[in-house]
Structures are given as structure tokens and as C-alpha cells.
Write a protein that holds these residues in place. Structure first.
Motif, PDB file in Angstrom:
ATOM      1  N   GLU A  38       0.837  -1.195   0.000  1.00 39.89           N
ATOM      2  CA  GLU A  38       0.000   0.000   0.000  1.00 39.89           C
ATOM      3  C   GLU A  38       0.876   1.252   0.000  1.00 39.89           C
ATOM      4  O   GLU A  38       1.809   1.375   0.793  1.00 39.89           O
ATOM      5  N   ARG A  49      -2.878  -0.017  -8.709  1.00 37.56           N
ATOM      6  CA  ARG A  49      -3.707  -0.121  -7.503  1.00 37.56           C
ATOM      7  C   ARG A  49      -4.497  -1.420  -7.498  1.00 37.56           C
ATOM      8  O   ARG A  49      -4.724  -2.047  -8.537  1.00 37.56           O
ATOM      9  N   PHE A  50      -4.901  -1.788  -6.294  1.00 44.26           N
ATOM     10  CA  PHE A  50      -5.933  -2.793  -6.117  1.00 44.26           C
ATOM     11  C   PHE A  50      -7.284  -2.088  -6.170  1.00 44.26           C
ATOM     12  O   PHE A  50      -7.449  -0.987  -5.636  1.00 44.26           O
ATOM     13  N   ILE A  73     -10.226  -6.210 -10.516  1.00 43.90           N
ATOM     14  CA  ILE A  73      -9.497  -6.545  -9.293  1.00 43.90           C
ATOM     15  C   ILE A  73      -8.306  -5.616  -9.089  1.00 43.90           C
ATOM     16  O   ILE A  73      -8.028  -5.185  -7.964  1.00 43.90           O
ATOM     17  N   ALA A  74      -7.590  -5.298 -10.159  1.00 47.84           N
ATOM     18  CA  ALA A  74      -6.367  -4.505 -10.001  1.00 47.84           C
ATOM     19  C   ALA A  74      -5.990  -3.852 -11.321  1.00 47.84           C
ATOM     20  O   ALA A  74      -6.421  -4.284 -12.400  1.00 47.84           O
ATOM     21  N   TRP A 154      -0.843   1.305  -5.029  1.00 50.61           N
ATOM     22  CA  TRP A 154       0.310   0.468  -4.747  1.00 50.61           C
ATOM     23  C   TRP A 154       1.629   1.205  -4.942  1.00 50.61           C
ATOM     24  O   TRP A 154       1.827   1.912  -5.936  1.00 50.61           O
ATOM     25  N   ASP A 209       2.319  -9.922  -2.418  1.00 48.70           N
ATOM     26  CA  ASP A 209       1.687  -9.383  -3.617  1.00 48.70           C
ATOM     27  C   ASP A 209       2.794  -8.926  -4.552  1.00 48.70           C
ATOM     28  O   ASP A 209       3.623  -8.083  -4.184  1.00 48.70           O
ATOM     29  N   LEU A 240      -1.708 -11.997  -6.132  1.00 50.54           N
ATOM     30  CA  LEU A 240      -2.381 -11.382  -4.998  1.00 50.54           C
ATOM     31  C   LEU A 240      -2.616 -12.450  -3.940  1.00 50.54           C
ATOM     32  O   LEU A 240      -3.262 -13.468  -4.203  1.00 50.54           O
ATOM     33  N   GLN A 243      -6.925  -9.823  -0.215  1.00 55.77           N
ATOM     34  CA  GLN A 243      -7.147  -8.457   0.237  1.00 55.77           C
ATOM     35  C   GLN A 243      -8.277  -8.454   1.252  1.00 55.77           C
ATOM     36  O   GLN A 243      -9.014  -9.428   1.382  1.00 55.77           O
TER      37      GLN A 243
END
Length: 279
Positions: A38, A49-50, A73-74, A154, A209, A240, A243
Motif C-alpha cells: 500500500e 492499484r488494487f 481486481i487490479a 500500490w 503481492d 495477490l 485483500q
């Protein structure tokens, strides 16, 4: 440290413990990747990013599985990551959007579970990767029944990933003429018994991740691909470990997306597939 300097330092680290010849062969298994964590203020790797909304070029169709919309998702911003990847993917690839069929999260539409029950574990349909040129990509609202997860930007710390324990890539490693049969059966154990301070190596990826690099499989399995495809012909895109809002089912699970290496080099992300690890 830039990638060539880090790789040289990594090779020197291994040479002190394995000898120069074996270290050189071992380090050839390394693939550049990024530990994803993060991001704090000013730390984000571009638009990586997620969660959040998809970043698609206008007119791009939202991906579906058996007519049911997948969930974003990302996003990976490869423009921000490219300098470390040393030609792994074509220049100007832009943003990679990672989609999957959300049938387990608290956001999931109940009908998604009915779709997932029809699918084989290795069916590629529940996942998709869609590239978008950065200058043309816009935030795209999802269709009804597609889950939206809170965005988590991220930071991406570069390093080099090595094959997980049961990865077939180990079969390509020549340990030399003087090792015993047990070492040939378990080359990873032989190597890491010599690299007792492996966690201190240059370019370590300290995250569950990971972007690019190589996949990890906590179930003790290896990359599983449709039609018994050879994992050595694929390149890893994203891992991943789970989360807060989303996981892939079972008692736990890690999610991966991979792509045939020749498709990656051609920029053909329509051939990327999900390779989940569920126990």
C-alpha cells in the motif's frame, strides 16, 4: 540501484556461496518483478492499484464469463514499471486491467456463484487482462452485478524473483557433475541449504503481492495451466495473496494471472489467463 547493477550484485552474492559457475546458472532463473505494498503519499507506482474502477479505452467491451460481468481486481501501470523490466513487455503497453469473476466477496452478486459452479478449476473464462494505452484510458463505470472494491494505490519496490519450490523451471538448472542424486531431485533444497542468508540478498522481493517476477504457490503445488501447457513457456503477470475485501475462495487462496511469453512480447493480452492457487 538500477536492474543491471542489482543483478550483478545478486550474482556476486550467490558466487560467494555457490561458486561462480553455479551462481551464474542459478541467477539466470531470476526474473525482474515488484513487491506491491500500500502506497503512502507520493509513493504510488503511477496508477497501479488494487480495486477501484477499470481504466479502459473508450469503446472497450467490459469482459464477461458466460454472460456475467467480471469484476475489476487490479490495475498495473506498466509505464511506471517498465524501466526495471528490461524489455519484458512492449514499450507503450500502458495500463493492465486485471478482471476476475467475483463469487465469494461480500460484494458478490449471488448469481456469480451459480456461474462459478459450472466452471472447471483451470477454466480461463473467469479471468481476463485488458491493456489500455495510458493517454487514452479513462475510468470506466462497471455494469450492474460487477463488484467494485475500494481502491488501494500500490507502491512497487523492484527486485528479482526465483522459482517456487515445485516450479518446473528448476529442471533447467545444471548443478554440475559433483552433486548427488538427492540434490538433482531437489535442486531448490540443495541451493538454499548453501544460501543460508538468502533473505539478505540484493533485490529481494519482500511481499506476498507481486507484479511480474515469478509466482509463489503456498499450497505446495506448481503453476497449473489448461491443456497441460508447459509453465516454462509462460510469464507471470500478477500475484495477490488476498485483500481485505476480496479472496478467491476455498479455505484461502492466492490469485495469479499469467500469459504465454511470446504473447507477452507481442502485447497480446487476450491470451492472459488466471492461474489461481486454492486449497
Amino acid at each position: 540501484m538500477e536492474p543491471n547493477a542489482t543483478l550483478t550484485a545478486l550474482r556476486d552474492f550467490c558466487a560467494e556461496r555457490l561458486g561462480a559457475d553455479l551462481a551464474d546458472r542459478f541467477v539466470r532463473l531470476a526474473r525482474p518483478g515488484f513487491a506491491l505494498t500500500e502506497a503512502g503519499p507520493g509513493e504510488a507506482a503511477g496508477r497501479s492499484r488494487f480495486g477501484g474502477r477499470a481504466m479502459l479505452e473508450p469503446g472497450t467491451e467490459w469482459p464477461t464469463c458466460d454472460g456475467f460481468p467480471l469484476s475489476l481486481i487490479a490495475v498495473l501501470d506498466t509505464d511506471a514499471l517498465a524501466p526495471w523490466l528490461d524489455g519484458v513487455l512492449p514499450a507503450g503497453t500502458g495500463l493492465l486491467n486485471f478482471f476476475y469473476l467475483d463469487s465469494d466477496s461480500e460484494h458478490a452478486d449471488p448469481a456469480a456463484m451459480e456461474v462459478s459452479r459450472k466452471l472447471d478449476y483451470l477454466d480461463p473464462q473467469p479471468g481476463r487482462v485488458i491493456a489500455a494505452r495510458s493517454a487514452h484510458a479513462v475510468e470506466t463505470a462497471p455494469p450492474a452485478r460487477s463488484s467494485v472494491f475500494d481502491p488501494v494505490p500500490w507502491a512497487a519496490s523492484p527486485g528479482f524473483a526465483f522459482p517456487d519450490t515445485y516450479d518446473p523451471a528448476w529442471k533447467a538448472l545444471d548443478l554440475g557433475p559433483d552433486v548427488d542424486d538427492m540434490a538433482r531431485v531437489m535442486p531448490d533444497t540443495y541451493i538454499y541449504d548453501l544460501l543460508t542468508d538468502w533473505s539478505e540478498r540484493p533485490g529481494a522481493l519482500d511481499s506476498e503481492d507481486i507484479a511480474f517476477g515469478r509466482p509463489e504457490f503456498p499450497t505446495g503445488s506448481a503453476p497449473l495451466l489448461p491443456n497441460d501447457d508447459d509453465p516454462n513457456l509462460y510469464h507471470h503477470l500478477l500475484q495477490l495473496s488476498g485483500q481485505g475485501e476480496w479472496y478467491i475462495g476455498g479455505d484461502g487462496g492466492w490469485m495469479h494471472w499469467s500469459i504465454p511469453t511470446e504473447a507477452l512480447r507481442a502485447g497480446d493480452f487476450s491470451r492472459a489467463i488466471p492461474t489461481p492457487d486454492i486449497w
